[in-house]
Design a protein around this motif. Sequence first.
Motif, PDB file in Angstrom:
ATOM      1  N   GLY A   1      48.600 -33.509  56.723  1.00 19.16           N
ATOM      2  CA  GLY A   1      48.198 -34.866  56.422  1.00 19.16           C
ATOM      3  C   GLY A   1      46.713 -35.052  56.269  1.00 19.16           C
ATOM      4  O   GLY A   1      46.264 -36.136  55.923  1.00 19.16           O
ATOM      5  N   THR A   2      45.896 -33.990  56.556  1.00 24.71           N
ATOM      6  CA  THR A   2      44.438 -34.097  56.459  1.00 24.71           C
ATOM      7  C   THR A   2      43.926 -32.993  55.567  1.00 24.71           C
ATOM      8  O   THR A   2      43.398 -31.977  56.037  1.00 24.71           O
ATOM      9  N   PRO A   3      44.082 -33.088  54.231  1.00 22.49           N
ATOM     10  CA  PRO A   3      43.645 -32.005  53.336  1.00 22.49           C
ATOM     11  C   PRO A   3      42.134 -31.890  53.285  1.00 22.49           C
ATOM     12  O   PRO A   3      41.418 -32.852  53.535  1.00 22.49           O
ATOM     13  N   TRP A   4      41.713 -30.658  52.921  1.00 17.88           N
ATOM     14  CA  TRP A   4      40.275 -30.418  52.719  1.00 17.88           C
ATOM     15  C   TRP A   4      39.954 -30.757  51.288  1.00 17.88           C
ATOM     16  O   TRP A   4      40.740 -30.489  50.376  1.00 17.88           O
ATOM     17  N   HIS A   5      38.756 -31.355  51.065  1.00 14.78           N
ATOM     18  CA  HIS A   5      38.376 -31.670  49.695  1.00 14.78           C
ATOM     19  C   HIS A   5      36.863 -31.637  49.611  1.00 14.78           C
ATOM     20  O   HIS A   5      36.140 -31.797  50.615  1.00 14.78           O
ATOM     21  N   MET A   6      36.390 -31.452  48.368  1.00 14.38           N
ATOM     22  CA  MET A   6      34.947 -31.428  48.088  1.00 14.38           C
ATOM     23  C   MET A   6      34.748 -31.895  46.662  1.00 14.38           C
ATOM     24  O   MET A   6      35.529 -31.540  45.774  1.00 14.38           O
ATOM     25  N   THR A   7      33.701 -32.657  46.429  1.00 12.26           N
ATOM     26  CA  THR A   7      33.433 -33.226  45.118  1.00 12.26           C
ATOM     27  C   THR A   7      32.048 -32.812  44.677  1.00 12.26           C
ATOM     28  O   THR A   7      31.093 -32.893  45.472  1.00 12.26           O
ATOM     29  N   VAL A   8      31.937 -32.379  43.411  1.00  9.07           N
ATOM     30  CA  VAL A   8      30.630 -32.044  42.847  1.00  9.07           C
ATOM     31  C   VAL A   8      30.503 -32.772  41.514  1.00  9.07           C
ATOM     32  O   VAL A   8      31.505 -33.160  40.905  1.00  9.07           O
ATOM     33  N   ALA A   9      29.273 -32.913  41.063  1.00  3.89           N
ATOM     34  CA  ALA A   9      29.007 -33.612  39.802  1.00  3.89           C
ATOM     35  C   ALA A   9      29.107 -32.641  38.657  1.00  3.89           C
ATOM     36  O   ALA A   9      28.670 -31.485  38.748  1.00  3.89           O
ATOM     37  N   CYS A  10      29.677 -33.116  37.522  1.00  3.10           N
ATOM     38  CA  CYS A  10      29.749 -32.309  36.316  1.00  3.10           C
ATOM     39  C   CYS A  10      29.183 -33.119  35.172  1.00  3.10           C
ATOM     40  O   CYS A  10      29.304 -34.342  35.138  1.00  3.10           O
ATOM     41  N   THR A  11      28.539 -32.437  34.235  1.00  6.42           N
ATOM     42  CA  THR A  11      27.855 -33.119  33.144  1.00  6.42           C
ATOM     43  C   THR A  11      28.580 -32.972  31.822  1.00  6.42           C
ATOM     44  O   THR A  11      28.151 -33.515  30.818  1.00  6.42           O
ATOM     45  N   GLU A  12      29.627 -32.221  31.722  1.00  8.37           N
ATOM     46  CA  GLU A  12      30.367 -32.035  30.486  1.00  8.37           C
ATOM     47  C   GLU A  12      31.832 -32.390  30.706  1.00  8.37           C
ATOM     48  O   GLU A  12      32.342 -32.308  31.841  1.00  8.37           O
ATOM     49  N   GLY A  13      32.570 -32.725  29.634  1.00  9.89           N
ATOM     50  CA  GLY A  13      33.985 -33.053  29.740  1.00  9.89           C
ATOM     51  C   GLY A  13      34.846 -31.806  29.797  1.00  9.89           C
ATOM     52  O   GLY A  13      34.382 -30.679  30.001  1.00  9.89           O
ATOM     53  N   ALA A  14      36.129 -31.943  29.510  1.00  8.37           N
ATOM     54  CA  ALA A  14      37.089 -30.825  29.596  1.00  8.37           C
ATOM     55  C   ALA A  14      36.832 -29.838  28.474  1.00  8.37           C
ATOM     56  O   ALA A  14      36.500 -30.212  27.358  1.00  8.37           O
ATOM     57  N   PRO A  15      36.926 -28.556  28.685  1.00 10.60           N
ATOM     58  CA  PRO A  15      36.683 -27.527  27.660  1.00 10.60           C
ATOM     59  C   PRO A  15      37.809 -27.539  26.620  1.00 10.60           C
ATOM     60  O   PRO A  15      38.924 -27.994  26.893  1.00 10.60           O
ATOM     61  N   THR A  16      37.509 -27.043  25.451  1.00  9.95           N
ATOM     62  CA  THR A  16      38.503 -27.011  24.381  1.00  9.95           C
ATOM     63  C   THR A  16      39.382 -25.788  24.470  1.00  9.95           C
ATOM     64  O   THR A  16      40.427 -25.737  23.842  1.00  9.95           O
ATOM     65  N   THR A  17      39.001 -24.773  25.213  1.00  5.63           N
ATOM     66  CA  THR A  17      39.796 -23.545  25.354  1.00  5.63           C
ATOM     67  C   THR A  17      40.279 -23.448  26.770  1.00  5.63           C
ATOM     68  O   THR A  17      39.761 -24.116  27.683  1.00  5.63           O
ATOM     69  N   ASP A  18      41.247 -22.575  26.940  1.00  5.35           N
ATOM     70  CA  ASP A  18      41.817 -22.406  28.273  1.00  5.35           C
ATOM     71  C   ASP A  18      40.813 -21.734  29.166  1.00  5.35           C
ATOM     72  O   ASP A  18      40.217 -20.722  28.834  1.00  5.35           O
ATOM     73  N   ALA A  19      40.658 -22.290  30.335  1.00  5.72           N
ATOM     74  CA  ALA A  19      39.698 -21.744  31.293  1.00  5.72           C
ATOM     75  C   ALA A  19      40.374 -20.959  32.377  1.00  5.72           C
ATOM     76  O   ALA A  19      39.811 -20.718  33.430  1.00  5.72           O
ATOM     77  N   GLY A  20      41.590 -20.515  32.174  1.00  8.33           N
ATOM     78  CA  GLY A  20      42.289 -19.763  33.203  1.00  8.33           C
ATOM     79  C   GLY A  20      41.793 -18.351  33.332  1.00  8.33           C
ATOM     80  O   GLY A  20      41.012 -17.856  32.538  1.00  8.33           O
ATOM     81  N   LEU A  21      42.283 -17.601  34.319  1.00  8.05           N
ATOM     82  CA  LEU A  21      41.879 -16.241  34.627  1.00  8.05           C
ATOM     83  C   LEU A  21      42.826 -15.250  33.952  1.00  8.05           C
ATOM     84  O   LEU A  21      43.991 -15.548  33.640  1.00  8.05           O
ATOM     85  N   PRO A  22      42.412 -14.012  33.726  1.00  7.47           N
ATOM     86  CA  PRO A  22      43.296 -12.969  33.190  1.00  7.47           C
ATOM     87  C   PRO A  22      44.438 -12.715  34.149  1.00  7.47           C
ATOM     88  O   PRO A  22      44.324 -12.966  35.376  1.00  7.47           O
ATOM     89  N   ALA A  23      45.509 -12.202  33.567  1.00  6.58           N
ATOM     90  CA  ALA A  23      46.712 -11.971  34.379  1.00  6.58           C
ATOM     91  C   ALA A  23      46.571 -10.782  35.281  1.00  6.58           C
ATOM     92  O   ALA A  23      47.258 -10.664  36.292  1.00  6.58           O
ATOM     93  N   ASP A  24      45.732  -9.803  34.938  1.00  5.46           N
ATOM     94  CA  ASP A  24      45.587  -8.591  35.729  1.00  5.46           C
ATOM     95  C   ASP A  24      44.896  -8.916  37.039  1.00  5.46           C
ATOM     96  O   ASP A  24      43.804  -9.485  37.066  1.00  5.46           O
ATOM     97  N   ASP A  25      45.570  -8.525  38.144  1.00  8.16           N
ATOM     98  CA  ASP A  25      45.000  -8.838  39.468  1.00  8.16           C
ATOM     99  C   ASP A  25      43.716  -8.082  39.702  1.00  8.16           C
ATOM    100  O   ASP A  25      42.768  -8.611  40.306  1.00  8.16           O
ATOM    101  N   HIS A  26      43.695  -6.778  39.258  1.00  7.26           N
ATOM    102  CA  HIS A  26      42.473  -5.999  39.470  1.00  7.26           C
ATOM    103  C   HIS A  26      41.314  -6.626  38.709  1.00  7.26           C
ATOM    104  O   HIS A  26      40.179  -6.709  39.218  1.00  7.26           O
ATOM    105  N   GLU A  27      41.595  -7.010  37.502  1.00  8.98           N
ATOM    106  CA  GLU A  27      40.537  -7.658  36.732  1.00  8.98           C
ATOM    107  C   GLU A  27      40.111  -8.958  37.375  1.00  8.98           C
ATOM    108  O   GLU A  27      38.932  -9.307  37.411  1.00  8.98           O
ATOM    109  N   THR A  28      41.102  -9.666  37.909  1.00  4.71           N
ATOM    110  CA  THR A  28      40.797 -10.937  38.582  1.00  4.71           C
ATOM    111  C   THR A  28      39.911 -10.718  39.797  1.00  4.71           C
ATOM    112  O   THR A  28      38.918 -11.424  40.023  1.00  4.71           O
ATOM    113  N   LEU A  29      40.291  -9.741  40.589  1.00  7.12           N
ATOM    114  CA  LEU A  29      39.506  -9.458  41.806  1.00  7.12           C
ATOM    115  C   LEU A  29      38.102  -8.987  41.451  1.00  7.12           C
ATOM    116  O   LEU A  29      37.117  -9.367  42.100  1.00  7.12           O
ATOM    117  N   ALA A  30      38.010  -8.129  40.419  1.00  4.67           N
ATOM    118  CA  ALA A  30      36.683  -7.650  40.027  1.00  4.67           C
ATOM    119  C   ALA A  30      35.811  -8.784  39.536  1.00  4.67           C
ATOM    120  O   ALA A  30      34.624  -8.900  39.890  1.00  4.67           O
TER     121      ALA A  30
END
Length: 585
Positions: A86-115
């Motif tokens: 019932g008491t989640p952690w949260h943090m807010t920061v300021a951003c100066t640009e809107g949503a990106p036009t391309t996907d901002a997700g991570l690669p599927a490979d875990d090793h690549e992700t960790l690296a």
Amino acid sequence: MIRTWHISTVPDAARARADAARLAAAHGVSDLERTRLTAALGARLRQCVTRGGTWRLEVETATEPSEDGLLRAAVISCDATDDEGGTPWHMTVACTEGAPTTDAGLPADDHETLAEALLGADEDTALVLERLGEQEDLVAFHREELDQTNHGVLALHAELDAAGRAQRDLLVAERKARSEAETARRRLTFLADASAVLTASLNHDEVVRRLQSLLVPEYAGSVDVWLFDGDDEDRVNAPRPAAAVVAARTGRPQYAADHPGDLPGVDDHPSSALLPAAPLLCIPLGTRRTPQGVLILTPAAGRWDADDVVMLIELTRRAGVAIDNARRFEHNRDIAETLQRALLTDLPTTPGLHLAARYLPATHGLNIGGDWYDAFRQPDGSLITVIGDVTGHGLHAAVMMSQLRTALRAYAVDGGTPGELLTKLHIFLHHLQPDLYATAVIARFHPDDPTLTWAAAGHPPPVLRTPDGRVHTLDAKPGAMLGIPLQQVIKDHTVTLTPGSTLALYTDGLVERRAQGIDPGIERLAAALGTFRSADLDADLDASADSLLHPLLADSERDDDVCLLLCHLHSRAAELARTPTGLAF
């Protein structure tokens, strides 16, 4: 737009952290804010993984590219039984640009992700370290500035403290200088006022009394004035303190006490055997050439102030001069008064014509020697009465008065009327003393003639009382003063006398007052003479003369001599003239 990650393992946490970092970078979050976000998020996810269970990371960003806003990250427990769900952690920061036009997700490979997550963490760490280095440089710079400022403040405080001490010292010195100046001014004022008080009197005893009252109690506890009488033996044989005797002999101030005085111009002596309890300051009065005595003082406080002693020495010198002047004045006054009284005539005894004379010397100043009276017979039996006043005072006036008196008697031997005698005296005085003048009235009585002949030269007019009590002022035109550079023949005037008549001759000291002049005084004399009865004048002319002087001199300061000569023709003059005792006059 909200993106969600479910986290139950460490790789899930690393993948979510790296994805959130990429998403924050894509939305224009600054490097420092992104590093703060990823560091805080990584720490929170580590705690979540350590505690176990499934957790959900939600990152909410703006949906439109043109919007500027906030990026909010929240970590929420997915287990319904979790105490912290019932008491989640949260943090807010300021951003100066809107949503990106391309996907901002991570690669599927875990090793690549960790690296990539590891490299991203290193980048963030390097960024933080760089910022920390900048902050350390900035802190060092500010610390150096602060140290310099502290040194400057300390130096300023030291300067202000030194300036405060200097100002306090200046204030203390100013107060001290002002106090010393005020004390010096007070001493000078006292010296000037005391000098005026001492020199105002020509009585040496009064000068001594004033000196004592001036010094006690401000400058001395007690004052003893030892005056010399002119006998050197009296100076040393009297029971006086040894320091006073030394001061009398040497003419130098002496200090006698059980401790050195260290006073300027004063010699030290042991305590006095006569007064061993108190320090003594013995100052010579006058100078060594004209010594007057010694002033013996005890201090008002325990010790003498050096500046006060300098002032006392000067005051004593002036007091000595005042005493010397007073003694000289008293000596000259005594000589003048003795000379004048010796020259005043013993009035002749004449049946039918009574004479009474009074001479009173002045009580203020050396105003003795100018006034005189005389009465003598001429070869033809006439009686000459005269009263006069020589200008000036003192011995010189007394000597000139005696010369005029002698000259008048010499001229009268050859006869002559009062006017002729005054004319000769005028010529005599003009050639003898061109700068000296005199006034006089001469009245002549003849035994065979009831006519009174009189003449005046610059003198107040005679006053005649007739037997009926009326008084007349014989103010016929007189001659000018004797001795003035003017040729003149002084005229005679006559008036008929009847038995019981009284003629009053006088000098201006009897009737003249500075604020009123001479005329009111003559009127008072005439009024006073009119109050006498002929019987009283017949009985005692001397007592009548005293009674006449008292009311006339009651308002006088007696700063001039007074002469009065009353000539009274007895009411029974004819009967007395026939007595076999001798001449009628």
